[in-house]
Motif scaffolding. Structure first.
Motif, PDB file in Angstrom:
ATOM      1  N   ALA A  40      -2.468  23.417   2.217  1.00  0.00           N
ATOM      2  CA  ALA A  40      -2.378  22.225   1.366  1.00  0.00           C
ATOM      3  C   ALA A  40      -1.036  21.520   1.578  1.00  0.00           C
ATOM      4  N   ILE A  41      -1.037  20.206   1.411  1.00  0.00           N
ATOM      5  CA  ILE A  41       0.213  19.436   1.453  1.00  0.00           C
ATOM      6  C   ILE A  41       0.944  19.703   0.132  1.00  0.00           C
ATOM      7  N   PRO A  42       2.242  20.036   0.183  1.00  0.00           N
ATOM      8  CA  PRO A  42       2.952  20.357  -1.066  1.00  0.00           C
ATOM      9  C   PRO A  42       3.054  19.148  -1.988  1.00  0.00           C
ATOM     10  N   PRO A  43       3.326  19.389  -3.291  1.00  0.00           N
ATOM     11  CA  PRO A  43       3.374  18.298  -4.265  1.00  0.00           C
ATOM     12  C   PRO A  43       4.387  17.234  -3.868  1.00  0.00           C
ATOM     13  N   LEU A  44       4.033  15.996  -4.100  1.00  0.00           N
ATOM     14  CA  LEU A  44       4.955  14.907  -3.779  1.00  0.00           C
ATOM     15  C   LEU A  44       5.044  13.932  -4.940  1.00  0.00           C
ATOM     16  N   LEU A  45       6.098  13.138  -4.871  1.00  0.00           N
ATOM     17  CA  LEU A  45       6.308  12.079  -5.856  1.00  0.00           C
ATOM     18  C   LEU A  45       6.135  10.761  -5.122  1.00  0.00           C
ATOM     19  N   LEU A  46       5.071  10.034  -5.459  1.00  0.00           N
ATOM     20  CA  LEU A  46       4.778   8.749  -4.806  1.00  0.00           C
ATOM     21  C   LEU A  46       5.189   7.620  -5.746  1.00  0.00           C
ATOM     22  N   ILE A  47       6.137   6.817  -5.308  1.00  0.00           N
ATOM     23  CA  ILE A  47       6.615   5.715  -6.158  1.00  0.00           C
ATOM     24  C   ILE A  47       6.113   4.403  -5.574  1.00  0.00           C
ATOM     25  N   GLY A  48       5.159   3.798  -6.265  1.00  0.00           N
ATOM     26  CA  GLY A  48       4.504   2.575  -5.797  1.00  0.00           C
ATOM     27  C   GLY A  48       3.144   2.923  -5.222  1.00  0.00           C
ATOM     28  N   CYS A  49       2.103   2.469  -5.909  1.00  0.00           N
ATOM     29  CA  CYS A  49       0.746   2.799  -5.439  1.00  0.00           C
ATOM     30  C   CYS A  49      -0.058   1.501  -5.303  1.00  0.00           C
ATOM     31  N   GLY A  50       0.482   0.597  -4.464  1.00  0.00           N
ATOM     32  CA  GLY A  50      -0.216  -0.647  -4.151  1.00  0.00           C
ATOM     33  C   GLY A  50      -1.068  -0.442  -2.907  1.00  0.00           C
ATOM     34  N   ARG A  51      -1.076  -1.468  -2.030  1.00  0.00           N
ATOM     35  CA  ARG A  51      -1.937  -1.359  -0.840  1.00  0.00           C
ATOM     36  C   ARG A  51      -1.566  -0.176   0.042  1.00  0.00           C
ATOM     37  N   MET A  52      -0.275  -0.083   0.412  1.00  0.00           N
ATOM     38  CA  MET A  52       0.112   0.997   1.320  1.00  0.00           C
ATOM     39  C   MET A  52       0.100   2.348   0.606  1.00  0.00           C
ATOM     40  N   GLY A  53       0.613   2.378  -0.633  1.00  0.00           N
ATOM     41  CA  GLY A  53       0.647   3.645  -1.368  1.00  0.00           C
ATOM     42  C   GLY A  53      -0.747   4.222  -1.550  1.00  0.00           C
ATOM     43  N   THR A  54      -1.699   3.361  -1.878  1.00  0.00           N
ATOM     44  CA  THR A  54      -3.083   3.821  -2.077  1.00  0.00           C
ATOM     45  C   THR A  54      -3.670   4.342  -0.766  1.00  0.00           C
ATOM     46  N   ALA A  55      -3.393   3.599   0.322  1.00  0.00           N
ATOM     47  CA  ALA A  55      -3.921   4.025   1.629  1.00  0.00           C
ATOM     48  C   ALA A  55      -3.373   5.401   2.000  1.00  0.00           C
ATOM     49  N   LEU A  56      -2.070   5.575   1.770  1.00  0.00           N
ATOM     50  CA  LEU A  56      -1.447   6.858   2.119  1.00  0.00           C
ATOM     51  C   LEU A  56      -2.027   7.980   1.257  1.00  0.00           C
ATOM     52  N   LEU A  57      -2.133   7.716  -0.045  1.00  0.00           N
ATOM     53  CA  LEU A  57      -2.629   8.752  -0.964  1.00  0.00           C
ATOM     54  C   LEU A  57      -4.042   9.185  -0.578  1.00  0.00           C
ATOM     55  N   ARG A  58      -4.856   8.195  -0.192  1.00  0.00           N
ATOM     56  CA  ARG A  58      -6.235   8.516   0.206  1.00  0.00           C
ATOM     57  C   ARG A  58      -6.225   9.450   1.420  1.00  0.00           C
ATOM     58  N   GLY A  59      -5.372   9.124   2.385  1.00  0.00           N
ATOM     59  CA  GLY A  59      -5.293   9.955   3.595  1.00  0.00           C
ATOM     60  C   GLY A  59      -4.808  11.357   3.280  1.00  0.00           C
ATOM     61  N   TRP A  60      -3.821  11.465   2.397  1.00  0.00           N
ATOM     62  CA  TRP A  60      -3.280  12.786   2.059  1.00  0.00           C
ATOM     63  C   TRP A  60      -4.277  13.612   1.276  1.00  0.00           C
ATOM     64  N   ASP A  61      -5.004  12.934   0.365  1.00  0.00           N
ATOM     65  CA  ASP A  61      -6.021  13.660  -0.402  1.00  0.00           C
ATOM     66  C   ASP A  61      -7.069  14.257   0.531  1.00  0.00           C
TER      67      ASP A  61
END
Ligand SMILES: NC(=O)c1ccc[n+]([C@@H]2O[C@H](COP(=O)([O-])OP(=O)(O)OC[C@H]3O[C@@H](n4cnc5c(N)ncnc54)[C@H](OP(=O)(O)O)[C@@H]3O)[C@@H](O)[C@H]2O)c1
Length: 265
Positions: free
Chosen positions: A2-23
């Motif tokens: 698993a990818i370790p816990p992270l703190l994502l600050i800003g969940c707009g277009r790029m943040g959402t795209a990244l989060l989807r990929g990591w999930d």
């Protein structure tokens, strides 16, 4: 793993795209900061403001994915987390040294420039590690960035200016090409829906062909479509004229590179 816990600050277009990929790669329960009612998928926690993140939360990585002009107000809240975590910034025009001056001189900072095809796992991100980034932290950043597409690393941070101009802004140039092809097709009498379909599928199909032939030059793929005296040649005579694309595309990339340099701090 698993990818370790992270703190994502800003969940707009790029943040959402990244989060989807990591999930999709199995991200552990993480914390997402965004003032809007962002759709933060379970099991992640959502908070409105970085100052509200529990001090007991120990992320291995903090991702800065807000607009560059919003970050100064946020950085003081990031300082406590940046003592143990690597900070991965995807913000345009914010230098490693500029971020270090707010986060502390020993902060481990990686600066990266992704692009929007990351939303479908087809991005390209170029990253540069600051002097205090450990090998394991760089590997973690690489793992996260690779989850949304291809990656490359540069040692010289100044190269992120032309990278921003080419691949960061680049999808917009390709969309413009699709827009112009569609309009030109309509001008030649094609029904608008057909012109739109032809323009979109030509751009995406040609992109897929490039992708399928990684060892073939774009120029040789172009030549394969061009017979002497034919229709393609008559269009290319105009597009490849001395004041057309061979002049305007380098000028456009130069302008975007300069703009990136001007915005940098
Ligand atoms: N889009 C691209 O093509 C691209 C390519 C490469 C790099 N980047 C970089 O990626 C970063 C984000 O770009 P984007 O296109 O994803 O922008 P965006 O869609 O506007 O996303 C930024 C997000 O940050 C939120 N935000 C604002 N203030 C905040 C705060 N104080 N704390 C936490 N979150 C806050 C915004 O919420 P509100 O909307 O409610 O303000 C928004 O949801 C930028 O720095 C940009 O340079 C973008």
């Amino acid at each position: 793993m698993a990818i370790p816990p992270l703190l994502l600050i800003g969940c707009g277009r790029m943040g959402t795209a990244l989060l989807r990929g990591w999930d999709a790669q199995g991200l552990s329960q993480s914390v997402v900061v965004d003032p809007g009612a962002a759709e933060v998928p379970a099991p992640h926690l959502w908070v409105k403001d970085a100052s509200l993140v529990a001090a007991s939360f120990k992320p291995e990585i903090v991702i800065l994915a807000v607009k560059p002009q919003a970050v100064d107000a946020i950085l003081p809240s990031v300082v406590p987390f940046a003592r143990d975590a690597v900070v991965l910034s995807i913000m345009a025009g914010r230098s490693i040294s500029g971020l270090a001056s707010a986060l502390g001189p020993a902060a481990a900072i990686v600066r990266a420039m992704p692009n929007t095809p990351a939303a479908i796992g087809r991005g390209i991100t170029v990253a540069c590690a600051g002097p205090d980034v450990r090998a394991s932290q760089r590997e973690l950043c690489e793992r996260l960035l690779a989850a949304v597409g291809a990656t490359a690393w540069v040692e010289d941070e100044a190269l992120l200016d032309p990278v921003t101009a080419l691949s960061g802004s680049g999808p917009a140039y390709v969309f413009l090409l699709a827009e112009l092809l569609e309009a030109a097709g309509i001008e030649q009498g094609l029904p608008p829906p057909l012109a739109r379909q032809l323009a979109r599928l030509t751009v995406s199909g040609a992109g897929a062909l490039l992708d399928a032939a990684p060892h073939e030059d774009a120029a040789s793929l172009r030549r394969a479509v061009t017979s002497p005296g034919g229709t393609t040649a008559s269009a290319l005579d105009i597009l490849m004229g001395p004041s057309a694309w061979p002049a305007s595309i380098p000028a456009a990339i130069e302008a975007a590179t300069q703009r990136s340099r001007v915005l940098a701090r």
